[in-house]
Design a protein around this motif. Structure first.
Motif, mmCIF file in Angstrom:
data_model
loop_
_atom_site.group_PDB
_atom_site.id
_atom_site.type_symbol
_atom_site.label_atom_id
_atom_site.label_comp_id
_atom_site.label_asym_id
_atom_site.label_seq_id
_atom_site.Cartn_x
_atom_site.Cartn_y
_atom_site.Cartn_z
ATOM 1 N N LYS A 89 -2.682 42.412 -49.960
ATOM 2 C CA LYS A 89 -2.889 41.213 -50.772
ATOM 3 C C LYS A 89 -3.726 40.152 -50.062
ATOM 4 C CE LYS A 89 1.328 41.638 -53.533
ATOM 5 N NZ LYS A 89 2.547 40.924 -54.028
ATOM 6 N N LYS A 90 -4.231 40.505 -48.863
ATOM 7 C CA LYS A 90 -4.961 39.527 -48.049
ATOM 8 C C LYS A 90 -4.146 38.238 -47.945
ATOM 9 C CE LYS A 90 -9.387 39.038 -48.435
ATOM 10 N NZ LYS A 90 -10.739 38.798 -48.992
ATOM 11 N N ASP A 91 -2.888 38.406 -47.602
ATOM 12 C CA ASP A 91 -1.964 37.276 -47.555
ATOM 13 C C ASP A 91 -1.196 37.313 -46.236
ATOM 14 O OD1 ASP A 91 -0.669 34.997 -48.356
ATOM 15 O OD2 ASP A 91 0.102 35.843 -50.225
ATOM 16 N N VAL A 92 -0.341 36.318 -46.067
ATOM 17 C CA VAL A 92 0.437 36.180 -44.841
ATOM 18 C C VAL A 92 1.908 36.020 -45.191
ATOM 19 C CG1 VAL A 92 0.882 34.673 -42.848
ATOM 20 C CG2 VAL A 92 -1.468 35.158 -43.533
ATOM 21 N N ASP A 93 2.747 36.659 -44.405
ATOM 22 C CA ASP A 93 4.188 36.406 -44.457
ATOM 23 C C ASP A 93 4.400 35.113 -43.664
ATOM 24 O OD1 ASP A 93 6.912 36.248 -44.053
ATOM 25 O OD2 ASP A 93 7.048 38.116 -42.886
ATOM 26 N N TRP A 94 4.426 33.986 -44.370
ATOM 27 C CA TRP A 94 4.440 32.687 -43.692
ATOM 28 C C TRP A 94 5.723 32.454 -42.916
ATOM 29 C CZ3 TRP A 94 -0.166 31.042 -43.107
ATOM 30 C CH2 TRP A 94 -1.135 31.282 -44.081
ATOM 31 N N VAL A 95 6.830 32.963 -43.397
ATOM 32 C CA VAL A 95 8.084 32.850 -42.643
ATOM 33 C C VAL A 95 7.984 33.676 -41.367
ATOM 34 C CG1 VAL A 95 10.577 33.243 -42.661
ATOM 35 C CG2 VAL A 95 9.444 32.400 -44.724
ATOM 36 N N GLY A 96 7.407 34.870 -41.479
ATOM 37 C CA GLY A 96 7.216 35.708 -40.303
ATOM 38 C C GLY A 96 6.291 35.067 -39.284
ATOM 39 N N ALA A 97 5.209 34.437 -39.765
ATOM 40 C CA ALA A 97 4.262 33.766 -38.872
ATOM 41 C C ALA A 97 4.921 32.572 -38.187
ATOM 42 C CB ALA A 97 3.037 33.313 -39.654
#
Length: 411
Positions: free
Chosen positions: A138-146
């Motif tokens: 999805k060309k996205d980020v797991d923001w909680v993971g980051a």
């Protein structure tokens, strides 16, 4: 049906809806049908995919109405347009996204921090492919993971975390703010439909931001979203309806391009008025029913008095009058319309008094800058560039508040 009913319905049904397997977020906005905005304000439900009703168990179907309010089911990642994309980022439940990824990967060991380091006052956080925060499909980020990986090497000392990346992220809006907590009353912050800090592993974090853009307008707008622009107004103390004419699209989130917000960064003038990126306008009332746009650009942004009141930086008696242009229409290089003058009482009648008051509101905030990378050994140049943006942002924020508040960005 008024917007308050819809926002309330979104808040009340959010937890229940998020229990559905395919639901990724809950918000509110104008219902879109066949690609066109309708006159219905709705609870917006973001889903992983749309499936025919006959293939969905009855308990997983999103009803057409919730608490008497219409719904609009939107496929996540398919938002069209800058504003729709920003809304999706704001209303997505990133804790649920994170938990589902952790469960799918079945990795118990924490990600490696062997390559993570600080360059200047920018934390460089490298992705660990065995426990990744990147969602490539999805060309996205797991923001909680980051954020969790950043916290492996940094204490819980920050009110805000601002992320950058040296890899592509699907973010058509160029930057976004996602709020977690704001206990302030009287600013209609409930319109953010925030999920709180649970699942983030922090007792301090108020929200996070992501940036592709580096101009003052974007930098100041996203941090400004912690307080505005969510407030409507009432015409009189006994008005039964809250009006959102001062807000873009008559909905909470940004100031309207035809609201005289002086040099505020909290509008979408560049998109709505087709200006160059990073530019805005301040309206000059010519006194004859016409208004002349005066350009605002880099280095000139200042939060308007209404912004400063909502931020808790000035008391209500210092706000003064402000106006919006009703039924605006082009008249050469000007705009013709009807001036509607308001003051802070119109805001208070609709939203209640701001609490805490300006005398008791915090004036200093901490904000970490984090560069997400796939290769820390090649990230030094980009980190140095972001560090320069960080320094400019710190100065610009102080100037935009008239030196009434500060952002501390040192790690």
């Amino acid at each position: 049906m008024n917007l308050e009913q819809v926002i309330s319905a979104a808040q009340l049904t959010r937890i229940v809806l998020l229990k559905q397997p395919g639901v990724l977020g809950v918000g509110h906005g104008w219902k879109v049908t066949a690609g066109k905005r309708t006159s219905q304000y709705a609870v917006v439900v973001y889903v992983r995919e749309k499936r025919p009703l006959r293939l969905l168990p009855r308990e997983e179907r999103i009803p057409k109405r919730l608490n008497g309010v219409p719904t609009d089911v939107v496929v996540a990642g398919k938002a069209k347009g800058r504003l729709a994309d920003e809304h999706e980022h704001r209303f997505t439940d990133y804790v649920k996204v994170h938990r589902e990824l952790v469960k799918a990967h079945a990795v118990k060991a924490p990600p490696s921090t062997a390559h993570d380091r600080d360059i200047g006052n920018v934390a460089v956080v490298q992705d660990d492919p065995k426990n990744s925060f990147i969602i490539p499909a999805k060309k996205d980020v797991d923001w909680v993971g980051a954020y969790t990986k950043f916290r492996q090497t940094h204490a819980d000392n920050y009110d805000f975390v601002t992320f950058w990346s040296d890899f592509d992220v699907n973010c058509d809006c160029g930057a976004f703010y996602c709020g977690l907590v704001n206990p302030t009353k009287g600013i209609n912050w409930s319109a953010c439909i925030a999920g709180g800090r649970a699942g983030w592993g922090s007792k301090r974090l108020l929200g996070f931001m992501y940036f592709i853009r580096e101009d003052d307008a974007a930098l100041l707008q996203e941090i400004g979203h912690h307080w505005m622009a969510y407030t409507g107004f009432k015409s009189t103390a006994t008005d039964s309806q809250v009006h959102y004419d001062i807000c873009l699209g008559n909905q909470p989130g940004h100031w309207s391009s035809y609201f005289d917000d002086d040099a505020s960064p909290m509008d979408y003038d560049e998109s709505e008025l087709r200006l160059p990126p990073g530019e805005s306008v301040d309206w000059k009332d010519n006194g004859d029913g016409t208004f002349t746009p005066q350009r605002i650009g880099q280095g000139q942004y200042r939060y308007c008095n209404l912004d400063l009141y909502l931020m808790g930086l000035i008391p209500p008696d210092q706000v003064g009058d402000f106006f919006f242009i009703k039924k605006p229409r082009k008249a050469g290089g000007k705009i013709r319309g009807t001036r509607v003058t308001l003051n802070v009482n119109n805001i208070i009648w609709a939203n209640g008094k701001r609490r805490p008051s300006s005398a008791k509101s915090p004036k200093s905030f901490t904000n970490a800058f984090v560069l997400l990378t796939t290769d820390a050994s090649k990230a030094a140049k980009r980190a140095q560039e972001i560090d320069a943006v960080r320094q400019r942002y710190t100065t610009a924020f102080a100037a935009a508040t008239g030196n009434r508040a500060q952002i501390v960005t040192a790690l």
